[in-house]
Design an enzyme around this catalytic site. Sequence first.
Site, PDB file in Angstrom:
ATOM      1  N   LYS A  17       0.820  -1.220   0.000  1.00 28.41           N
ATOM      2  CA  LYS A  17       0.000   0.000   0.000  1.00 28.41           C
ATOM      3  C   LYS A  17       0.851   1.266   0.000  1.00 28.41           C
ATOM      4  O   LYS A  17       0.375   2.325  -0.408  1.00 28.41           O
ATOM      5  CB  LYS A  17      -0.974  -0.026   1.168  1.00 28.41           C
ATOM      6  CG  LYS A  17      -2.044  -1.103   0.967  1.00 28.41           C
ATOM      7  CD  LYS A  17      -3.107  -1.124   2.022  1.00 28.41           C
ATOM      8  CE  LYS A  17      -4.210  -2.099   1.679  1.00 28.41           C
ATOM      9  NZ  LYS A  17      -3.796  -3.522   1.808  1.00 28.41           N
TER      10      LYS A  17
HETATM   11  C1  LIG Z   1      -4.437  -4.600   1.149  1.00 22.29           C
HETATM   12  C2  LIG Z   1      -3.647  -5.826   0.966  1.00 22.29           C
HETATM   13  C3  LIG Z   1      -3.998  -6.792  -0.015  1.00 22.29           C
HETATM   14  C4  LIG Z   1      -5.234  -6.671  -0.884  1.00 22.29           C
HETATM   15  O1  LIG Z   1      -5.148  -5.613  -1.798  1.00 22.29           O
HETATM   16  P1  LIG Z   1      -6.471  -5.088  -2.575  1.00 22.29           P
HETATM   17  O2  LIG Z   1      -6.021  -3.924  -3.368  1.00 22.29           O
HETATM   18  O3  LIG Z   1      -7.448  -4.727  -1.472  1.00 22.29           O
HETATM   19  O4  LIG Z   1      -6.965  -6.203  -3.410  1.00 22.29           O
HETATM   20  C5  LIG Z   1      -3.159  -7.890  -0.159  1.00 22.29           C
HETATM   21  N1  LIG Z   1      -2.073  -8.068   0.615  1.00 22.29           N
HETATM   22  C6  LIG Z   1      -1.703  -7.178   1.568  1.00 22.29           C
HETATM   23  C7  LIG Z   1      -0.486  -7.432   2.401  1.00 22.29           C
HETATM   24  C8  LIG Z   1      -2.473  -6.020   1.778  1.00 22.29           C
HETATM   25  O5  LIG Z   1      -2.119  -5.140   2.740  1.00 22.29           O
END
Ligand SMILES: *Cc1c(COP(=O)(O)O)cnc(C)c1O
Length: 466
Positions: free
Chosen positions: A111
Amino acid sequence: MRYLSTRGGVEPVGFAEAVMMGLGTDGGLLVPEHIPRLSEDTLVAWSRLSFQALAVEVLAPFVGEAMPRADLVALVEHSYGRFSHPEVTPVVEQAGRPWLELFHGPTAAFKDVALQLLGNLFEYFIARERGVLRILGATSGDTGSAAIDGVRGKAGIEIFILHPKGRVSPIQERQMTTVLDANVHNIAVEGTFDDTQRIVKALFNDLAFKRDYRLGAVNSINLARILAQTIYYFYAWGRLSGGDPAHRVSFSVPTGNFGDVFAGWLAKRMGLPIDRLIIATNRNDILSRFVASGVYRAGEVYHTLSPAMDIQLASNFERYLYYLLDQDPAAVRALLAEMEQTGQLQVDGERQRRVAEDFDARAVSDAETLAEIRRVYQAGGYLLCPHTAVGARAAADHPDAVVLATAHPAKFETAVVEAIGIEPAPPPPLRGLLERETRCVELPAEAEAVSRFMRETLDTSAREHP
Ligand SMILES: *Cc1c(COP(=O)(O)O)cnc(C)c1O
């Protein structure tokens, strides 16, 4: 470039307004008026660029007139300057397949790639309007720390993040509460994650409060987050293809809110030679059921070893639906109304075939997740976080597919220890967290208590920095 809402109720807006709006004012999601289509020559040229130079090229057509190019270059440099790897999102070969490592940012999860950029975009546009922005969100872990890190210390921005007290992992809690910048406000709510979400929703529905205090959101529906995430698909293709436009690459994407995998779909629509896009989910399998049947129906939310994907209704799914329905907002509204009334929506046979052309999908159990962490570790010592393991397992039949490694294994050490009995060594941003000073207020699970705290905090800071 101008942006429209998937529900058709927003007059076309520019990039800056779209980023600041977040969710469309009609409840829809913002999408570009048209998706740029790249020539082969462009793809070949891009395959030789550094991550930062590539980011500028990918973002430029979407940013359009909203920012001079020199400012975009500076903003990108600044956003990715805090990643610990020189390539930002390197591709590594381990255990016989390529992995796209997305966890070298300041909070050790993917993120950061989007939220470091978004924080700087917010700061840039706010400074230009001489405005202010107050961000309010609830988190069960990863989003909160990445959002806080994206805006800490930024002028004109205050961030309030609610987490359920004692119910996020100790590392994730410390990643948030050890950020001591004056504009960061952590609130531990005496309740569950659902309580925190309910409170945030109630405050956003309090229109007078929202207007008077200029509240905005950072959840995964912000358009800029999707655009930032397309960059690394181009980057990985460049590393693996050597710039040969006939070389197609498949990706397996651990999925919760459909943000990351939608970014991959967008890259493919722009002309990136992607072969298969694999939607990898945990036991919360609404998306894999949709790909198999054309029926989108929420089930119960299960807690799993990959908590960032414990989601049923995926907030970015509406963006895909909009394109699947040939960019017809009336058709989107009709299907969403069907969902509202009956608890499910269904696409017709022709469209279901298109979904199956766009995606493969697989749901992976906790037992398979642990077995995959073990298998890959035994094949050469490479450690996976449980989300990444879901992606790897879902791609078992596609040994050439790039698996998106979405978090550093040390961030989810309980699952790793359960799988192999070894504690992963923490990367620099996760070291020494437990010894650091923290700041956090504890409040009861009531919207009233949270809004009172926010008013008092904001009124005080307005008196001190008029
Ligand atoms: C948020 C997250 C996901 C999922 O991502 P999306 O964009 O919501 O599909 C997968 N792995 C980790 C470690 C995350 O923090």
